[in-house]
Design an enzyme around this catalytic site. Structure first.
Site, mmCIF file in Angstrom:
data_model
loop_
_atom_site.group_PDB
_atom_site.id
_atom_site.type_symbol
_atom_site.label_atom_id
_atom_site.label_comp_id
_atom_site.label_asym_id
_atom_site.label_seq_id
_atom_site.Cartn_x
_atom_site.Cartn_y
_atom_site.Cartn_z
ATOM 1 N N GLU A 109 -7.312 8.153 6.737
ATOM 2 C CA GLU A 109 -7.574 8.800 8.025
ATOM 3 C C GLU A 109 -8.075 10.230 7.889
ATOM 4 O O GLU A 109 -7.415 11.171 8.344
ATOM 5 C CB GLU A 109 -6.306 8.770 8.896
ATOM 6 N N GLU A 112 -3.403 -0.288 8.148
ATOM 7 C CA GLU A 112 -2.220 0.070 8.944
ATOM 8 C C GLU A 112 -2.368 -0.482 10.344
ATOM 9 O O GLU A 112 -3.425 -0.374 10.956
ATOM 10 C CB GLU A 112 -2.052 1.594 9.105
ATOM 11 N N ASN A 154 -7.283 1.407 10.167
ATOM 12 C CA ASN A 154 -5.977 1.660 10.791
ATOM 13 C C ASN A 154 -6.183 1.660 12.295
ATOM 14 O O ASN A 154 -7.127 2.288 12.788
ATOM 15 C CB ASN A 154 -5.427 3.042 10.398
ATOM 16 N N HIS A 162 -3.057 10.842 1.135
ATOM 17 C CA HIS A 162 -2.440 10.622 2.442
ATOM 18 C C HIS A 162 -1.838 11.969 2.875
ATOM 19 O O HIS A 162 -0.629 12.104 3.026
ATOM 20 C CB HIS A 162 -1.399 9.506 2.377
ATOM 21 N N ARG A 215 0.849 -1.195 0.000
ATOM 22 C CA ARG A 215 0.000 0.000 0.000
ATOM 23 C C ARG A 215 0.877 1.235 0.000
ATOM 24 O O ARG A 215 1.672 1.430 0.922
ATOM 25 C CB ARG A 215 -0.914 -0.019 1.226
ATOM 26 N N TYR A 249 -3.791 1.585 16.095
ATOM 27 C CA TYR A 249 -2.507 1.515 16.800
ATOM 28 C C TYR A 249 -2.654 1.230 18.294
ATOM 29 O O TYR A 249 -1.724 0.734 18.914
ATOM 30 C CB TYR A 249 -1.717 2.811 16.593
HETATM 31 C C1 FCB Z 1 -1.039 6.980 10.962
HETATM 32 C C2 FCB Z 1 -0.681 7.582 9.614
HETATM 33 C C3 FCB Z 1 0.661 7.147 9.086
HETATM 34 C C4 FCB Z 1 1.697 7.096 10.191
HETATM 35 C C5 FCB Z 1 1.185 6.270 11.343
HETATM 36 C C6 FCB Z 1 2.181 6.096 12.455
HETATM 37 O O1 FCB Z 1 -1.933 7.791 11.604
HETATM 38 O O2 FCB Z 1 -1.654 7.241 8.661
HETATM 39 O O3 FCB Z 1 1.031 8.025 8.052
HETATM 40 O O4 FCB Z 1 2.036 8.371 10.579
HETATM 41 O O5 FCB Z 1 0.022 6.841 11.854
#
Ligand code: FCB
Length: 447
Positions: free
Chosen positions: A167, A353, A295, A122, A78, A297
């Site tokens: 995002e 992501e 995405n 992006h 991607r 984290y």
């Molecule tokens: C996400 C973004 C990516 C990167 C990661 C750590 O929010 O999409 O570009 O910065 O975090």
């Protein structure tokens, strides 16, 4: 006791990057300026004073990087297209040299048996469009659809998977309300307009994709946090719903045909910053897509906070923090996937992501990024369980292939499974790259 966690047959494994974070060549071959070129050069915007002028020099080293992907066994990759590289002023004349770069990249991927996944946006809006109001200006929506149309025409025969926006919540809130990312605006009225126009532009781009007759699939990628109640009081459970309305349903509702959450629309209206919805808009935002890009984290624990207009706040972290300051919450990926799958009737999901910030560097040429390896393993076990429980997830892209320019943090935060020595542009696979290679080979992991 360890167990084997298998992924379904045909599950695709990939890695993700973004144009401004890796390409460099910021003024080469006719590329126009983006809001990130401008923002990163303004003093005080990037904590380290760095910019993406060179970054990982991927623009010149893409062949080497594709070879690296092939060595890792990646099945899909991607990347994002820099809008001002292909249309320098955002609208009007295309830049053939810029288009050619992506065309060569796509061909190199296909020759290596790696399926391309292209993201249209992006975060690097052409500065020329920002000068006319950027995403707050409804005309930008139309320009975005035109840009999409051009890319579908030129690459649609070879790119099987497209993401409209990466995002949009981060663009809207961090870029226009908090002002910590480009374009660095702090204005709630602008934010409300940006929110709606981003979603509208997603829908128009989807319609342009259908009209192009391209054979592939298209969807949007959202930024997500898995929300958990910090305690079990009823008002805390209600605060979690508020957090989901403001951060999750605000973005998914208009895409899945449910419109904006009531309380979010009311909030913006009460602040004199209404969402600028016109007749027919919500039909456009909900133009049918093939998949949802997720995405994720981390998680956040939520508490009620009547003193804030939104009614909630995040509690203090209780888990260990990664080098990014995110809570290391291995369960959050599976939890969120279960939540979003239930909420929207089991859409097809790609994890576009997920990854770990860990700054561990080389020791005698070897990079033992144990915190990343452990957290990635935890995320993946949770994901395998969520799939077993019925979520329809068919691909996973680790963020990121390479260490890169981490926006307002410059090069000080590393997310790559491959180390980049920015002095020499040498790439060194980390222990996590080896974990990933093996995972792909086995389509599963023991944990
Ligand atoms: C996400 C973004 C990516 C990167 C990661 C750590 O929010 O999409 O570009 O910065 O975090």
């Amino acid at each position: 006791m360890t167990a084997w966690h298998a992924f379904p047959e045909g599950f695709e494994w990939g890695a993700a990057t973004a144009a401004y974070q890796i390409e460099g060549a910021s003024l080469e071959d006719g590329k126009g300026l983006s809001i990130w070129d401008v923002f990163s050069h303004q003093p005080g915007r990037v904590v380290t004073g760095e910019d993406g002028d060179v970054a990982c020099d991927h623009y010149h080293r893409y062949r080497e990087d594709v070879a690296l992907m092939a060595e890792l066994g990646l099945q899909t990759y991607r990347f994002s297209i820099s809008w001002p590289r292909v249309i320098p002023f955002g609208a009007g004349e295309p830049n053939e040299k810029g288009i050619d770069f992506y065309s060569r990249l796509v061909d190199a991927l296909l020759e290596s048996g790696i399926r391309p996944c292209a993201t249209l946006y992006h975060w690097d809006l052409p500065q020329a469009l920002q000068d006319m109001g950027g995403w707050a200006n409804r005309d930008t929506v139309k320009h975005f659809a035109d840009y999409g149309r051009l890319m579908f025409e030129r690459l649609g025969d070879r790119v099987p998977r497209w993401v409209t926006h990466n995002e949009p919540s981060i663009t809207a809130i961090l870029g226009h309300q908090w002002g910590v990312l480009a374009p660095g605006i702090r204005d709630l009225g602008v934010t409300a307009r940006v929110i709606h126009h981003l979603l509208l532009s997603h829908g128009l781009a989807v319609q342009a994709f259908r009209a192009s007759g391209s054979p592939g699939e298209i969807g949007i990628t959202t930024a997500n946090t898995s929300y958990e109640p910090a305690d079990d009081r009823p008002e805390t459970l209600e605060a979690v719903e508020a957090a989901r309305d403001f951060s999750t349903r605000l973005w998914h509702g208009p895409v899945f045909g449910r419109g904006y959450p009531e309380r979010v629309a009311r909030y913006y209206e009460s602040k004199g910053a209404p969402l600028p919805i016109e007749a027919g808009d919500l039909e456009i935002t909900s133009s049918p897509t093939e998949f949802l890009g997720v995405n994720l984290y981390s998680r956040a624990q939520v508490l009620p906070d009547p003193s804030r207009g939104v009614g909630f706040r995040n509690a203090e972290p209780t888990l260990p923090l990664t080098d990014m300051g995110y809570e290391a919450a291995p369960h959050s990926l599976g939890d969120f996937v279960r939540f979003i799958s239930d909420e929207y009737d089991r859409p097809l999901i790609y994890i576009t992501e997920n990854g770990v910030c860990d700054n561990t560097g080389p020791k005698e040429g070897i990079i033992e990024d144990t915190p990343r390896v452990e957290l990635l393993r935890g995320f993946l076990v949770g994901l395998a369980e969520a799939i077993r429980d019925g979520a329809d997830v068919r691909a996973y892209y680790v963020w990121s292939l390479l260490d890169n320019f981490e926006w307002a943090f410059g090069y000080s935060r590393r997310f790559g499974i491959v180390w980049v020595d920015y002095e020499t542009q040498r790439r060194i696979p980390k222990a996590s790259a080896e974990l990933y290679r093996k995972l792909i080979q086995d389509n599963g992991l023991e944990a």
